[in-house]
Enzyme design. Structure first.
Site, PDB file in Angstrom:
ATOM      1  N   SER A 140      -5.079  26.336  -3.641  1.00 44.33           N
ATOM      2  CA  SER A 140      -5.857  25.131  -3.953  1.00 44.33           C
ATOM      3  C   SER A 140      -7.166  25.611  -4.573  1.00 44.33           C
ATOM      4  CB  SER A 140      -6.159  24.379  -2.653  1.00 44.33           C
ATOM      5  OG  SER A 140      -7.148  23.392  -2.838  1.00 44.33           O
ATOM      6  N   TYR A 152      -8.738  23.700   6.401  1.00 48.95           N
ATOM      7  CA  TYR A 152      -7.941  23.712   5.165  1.00 48.95           C
ATOM      8  C   TYR A 152      -8.449  24.804   4.217  1.00 48.95           C
ATOM      9  CZ  TYR A 152      -5.509  21.868   1.021  1.00 48.95           C
ATOM     10  OH  TYR A 152      -4.708  21.731  -0.099  1.00 48.95           O
ATOM     11  N   LYS A 156      -6.480  28.144   2.682  1.00 47.63           N
ATOM     12  CA  LYS A 156      -6.232  28.341   1.247  1.00 47.63           C
ATOM     13  C   LYS A 156      -6.913  29.607   0.720  1.00 47.63           C
ATOM     14  CE  LYS A 156      -3.502  24.808   0.671  1.00 47.63           C
ATOM     15  NZ  LYS A 156      -2.072  25.014   0.353  1.00 47.63           N
TER      16      LYS A 156
HETATM   17  N1  LIG Z   1      -2.446  16.929  -3.541  1.00 47.89           N
HETATM   18  C1  LIG Z   1      -3.529  17.642  -3.783  1.00 47.89           C
HETATM   19  O1  LIG Z   1      -4.573  17.109  -4.209  1.00 47.89           O
HETATM   20  C2  LIG Z   1      -3.493  19.142  -3.567  1.00 47.89           C
HETATM   21  C3  LIG Z   1      -4.559  19.896  -4.054  1.00 47.89           C
HETATM   22  C4  LIG Z   1      -4.540  21.270  -3.872  1.00 47.89           C
HETATM   23  C5  LIG Z   1      -3.475  21.881  -3.237  1.00 47.89           C
HETATM   24  N2  LIG Z   1      -2.451  21.113  -2.768  1.00 47.89           N
HETATM   25  C6  LIG Z   1      -1.346  21.792  -2.096  1.00 47.89           C
HETATM   26  O2  LIG Z   1      -0.124  21.438  -2.697  1.00 47.89           O
HETATM   27  C7  LIG Z   1       0.935  21.691  -1.772  1.00 47.89           C
HETATM   28  C8  LIG Z   1       1.912  20.529  -1.782  1.00 47.89           C
HETATM   29  O3  LIG Z   1       1.283  19.401  -1.200  1.00 47.89           O
HETATM   30  P1  LIG Z   1       1.335  17.945  -1.859  1.00 47.89           P
HETATM   31  O4  LIG Z   1      -0.032  17.638  -2.331  1.00 47.89           O
HETATM   32  O5  LIG Z   1       2.470  17.847  -2.792  1.00 47.89           O
HETATM   33  O6  LIG Z   1       1.535  17.060  -0.534  1.00 47.89           O
HETATM   34  P2  LIG Z   1       2.815  16.241   0.004  1.00 47.89           P
HETATM   35  O7  LIG Z   1       2.446  15.780   1.359  1.00 47.89           O
HETATM   36  O8  LIG Z   1       3.226  15.217  -0.996  1.00 47.89           O
HETATM   37  O9  LIG Z   1       3.950  17.367   0.086  1.00 47.89           O
HETATM   38  C9  LIG Z   1       3.904  18.393   1.049  1.00 47.89           C
HETATM   39  C10 LIG Z   1       5.311  18.620   1.601  1.00 47.89           C
HETATM   40  O10 LIG Z   1       5.261  19.685   2.570  1.00 47.89           O
HETATM   41  C11 LIG Z   1       6.132  19.310   3.644  1.00 47.89           C
HETATM   42  N3  LIG Z   1       5.797  20.022   4.874  1.00 47.89           N
HETATM   43  C12 LIG Z   1       4.747  19.787   5.716  1.00 47.89           C
HETATM   44  N4  LIG Z   1       4.817  20.592   6.782  1.00 47.89           N
HETATM   45  C13 LIG Z   1       5.910  21.373   6.609  1.00 47.89           C
HETATM   46  C14 LIG Z   1       6.494  22.408   7.393  1.00 47.89           C
HETATM   47  N5  LIG Z   1       5.962  22.778   8.567  1.00 47.89           N
HETATM   48  N6  LIG Z   1       7.619  23.009   6.934  1.00 47.89           N
HETATM   49  C15 LIG Z   1       8.190  22.601   5.757  1.00 47.89           C
HETATM   50  N7  LIG Z   1       7.673  21.620   4.979  1.00 47.89           N
HETATM   51  C16 LIG Z   1       6.553  21.008   5.404  1.00 47.89           C
HETATM   52  C17 LIG Z   1       5.920  17.802   3.776  1.00 47.89           C
HETATM   53  O11 LIG Z   1       6.965  17.171   4.516  1.00 47.89           O
HETATM   54  C18 LIG Z   1       5.853  17.377   2.324  1.00 47.89           C
HETATM   55  O12 LIG Z   1       7.147  17.039   1.820  1.00 47.89           O
HETATM   56  C19 LIG Z   1       0.277  21.947  -0.425  1.00 47.89           C
HETATM   57  O13 LIG Z   1       0.262  23.342  -0.164  1.00 47.89           O
HETATM   58  C20 LIG Z   1      -1.141  21.424  -0.633  1.00 47.89           C
HETATM   59  O14 LIG Z   1      -2.076  22.058   0.224  1.00 47.89           O
HETATM   60  C21 LIG Z   1      -2.433  19.754  -2.929  1.00 47.89           C
END
Ligand SMILES: NC(=O)c1ccc[n+]([C@@H]2O[C@H](COP(=O)([O-])OP(=O)(O)OC[C@H]3O[C@@H](n4cnc5c(N)ncnc54)[C@H](O)[C@@H]3O)[C@@H](O)[C@H]2O)c1
Length: 296
Positions: A140, A152, A156
């Site tokens: 992130s 968080y 990261k």
């Molecule tokens: N959305 C944002 O703004 C953003 C920004 C920076 C980084 N991220 C990162 O992107 C990645 C994806 O997240 P997203 O934003 O698509 O969110 P999201 O909630 O849409 O998807 C995350 C997925 O991870 C799954 N998950 C959670 N715990 C789990 C576990 N213990 N084992 C297996 N799967 C699990 C959830 O069920 C979900 O389907 C994450 O690592 C998040 O930290 C997101």
């Protein structure tokens, strides 16, 4: 590496958001996809949606916090597909608990998924990638400068550090394995509602901290107005084909990371960014948080 039809991609967190978009993008490139998630119903729907495009997609239920579960996942994936070329350690969660006064389980959960999930993924799948492959770890922008969430952000930062190390080590031993680190800003996904996956064995879901309660409206809006997951997935595929380490879907955020490192280089005390895109200016946010904490 070039993506070739029939190759196999493993994507964790594939039931939603960035992971689901990655699965669709790899499907579009003709890959076979192992879609991994802990949320069973959503995973089944996601697999159906990807398979409906004509791709070979198989769902694997797995909680990436546990080494045994991820080792078992690797065995099942290799049995199913015969090998693996692409690994996206992408599953992630964001907490709302108070890092200092709330239950320690908030740390256990977030580090368990965001950090150990990546560790377990690399350790379980690395032996299968030496025929040629690429690992993409989702960190992130919060991995490059601390923002508002100590838990968080710490998770990261750890992902960035381990991924950069992995890159150096793969190069050192001349392994045919590319490594990329995905560092998004706001992306329109289900992350705001991450605590839907709070594990029952960790007890009661922690109450939101006053800081989170104060900023959550801003966060929700910033995420709702964020980049589409599909745009992020396109950039990941570009990074794989061009063998690029950094994947920065929000290049305008990099100045904040550079400013932070400038202060580090000068030995100057830390200063938070004046404003993070999508959020109110720092002074306004600080005033809102001070009021919420009863500090006037
Ligand atoms: N959305 C944002 O703004 C953003 C920004 C920076 C980084 N991220 C990162 O992107 C990645 C994806 O997240 P997203 O934003 O698509 O969110 P999201 O909630 O849409 O998807 C995350 C997925 O991870 C799954 N998950 C959670 N715990 C789990 C576990 N213990 N084992 C297996 N799967 C699990 C959830 O069920 C979900 O389907 C994450 O690592 C998040 O930290 C997101």
């Amino acid at each position: 590496m070039d993506l070739k039809a029939g190759e196999v991609a493993v994507v964790t967190g594939a039931a939603s958001g960035i992971g689901l978009a990655l699965a669709h993008r790899f499907a579009q490139a003709g890959l076979r996809i192992a879609m991994v998630d802990v949320e069973v119903e959503r995973l089944n729907e996601a697999v159906e949606a990807v398979a409906a495009t004509g791709a070979e997609a198989v769902g694997f239920t797995c909680d990436v916090r546990t080494a045994d579960a991820v080792n078992d996942l690797a065995t099942r994936v290799v049995e199913q597909f015969g090998g693996v070329q692409i690994l996206c350690n992408n599953a992630g969660v964001a907490d709302t608990g108070d890092p200092w006064f709330g239950p320690i389980e908030s740390w256990d959960w977030v580090l368990g998924v965001n950090f150990y999930g990546v560790v377990h993924g690399v350790r379980a799948f690395l032996p299968h990638l030496f025929g040629g492959g690429h690992i993409i770890n989702t960190a992130s922008m919060a991995g490059l400068f601390p923002g508002l969430s100590p838990i968080y952000d710490a998770s990261k930062h750890a992902v960035v550090a381990l991924t950069e190390n992995l890159y150096h080590q793969m190069n050192l031993i001349e392994a045919p394995i590319g490594v990329s680190c995905l560092c998004p800003g706001w992306v329109r996904t289900g992350i705001f509602d991450a605590e839907r996956n709070w594990p029952a064995e960790l007890g009661q879901r922690p109450e939101s901290s006053p800081v989170v309660e104060t900023v959550k409206g801003h966060l929700e809006r910033a995420i709702a107005e964020g980049l589409t997951p599909a745009a992020v997935a396109d950039l990941v595929v570009d990074a794989v084909t061009e063998n690029r380490f950094w994947v920065f879907p929000h290049p305008d955020w990099l100045e904040m990371a550079a400013d932070r490192w400038q202060l580090v280089a000068e030995g100057t005390n830390p200063e938070p960014p004046n404003s993070v895109p999508g959020m109110p200016p720092r002074d306004q946010l600080a005033a809102e948080i001070r009021t919420a904490l009863g500090l006037g």
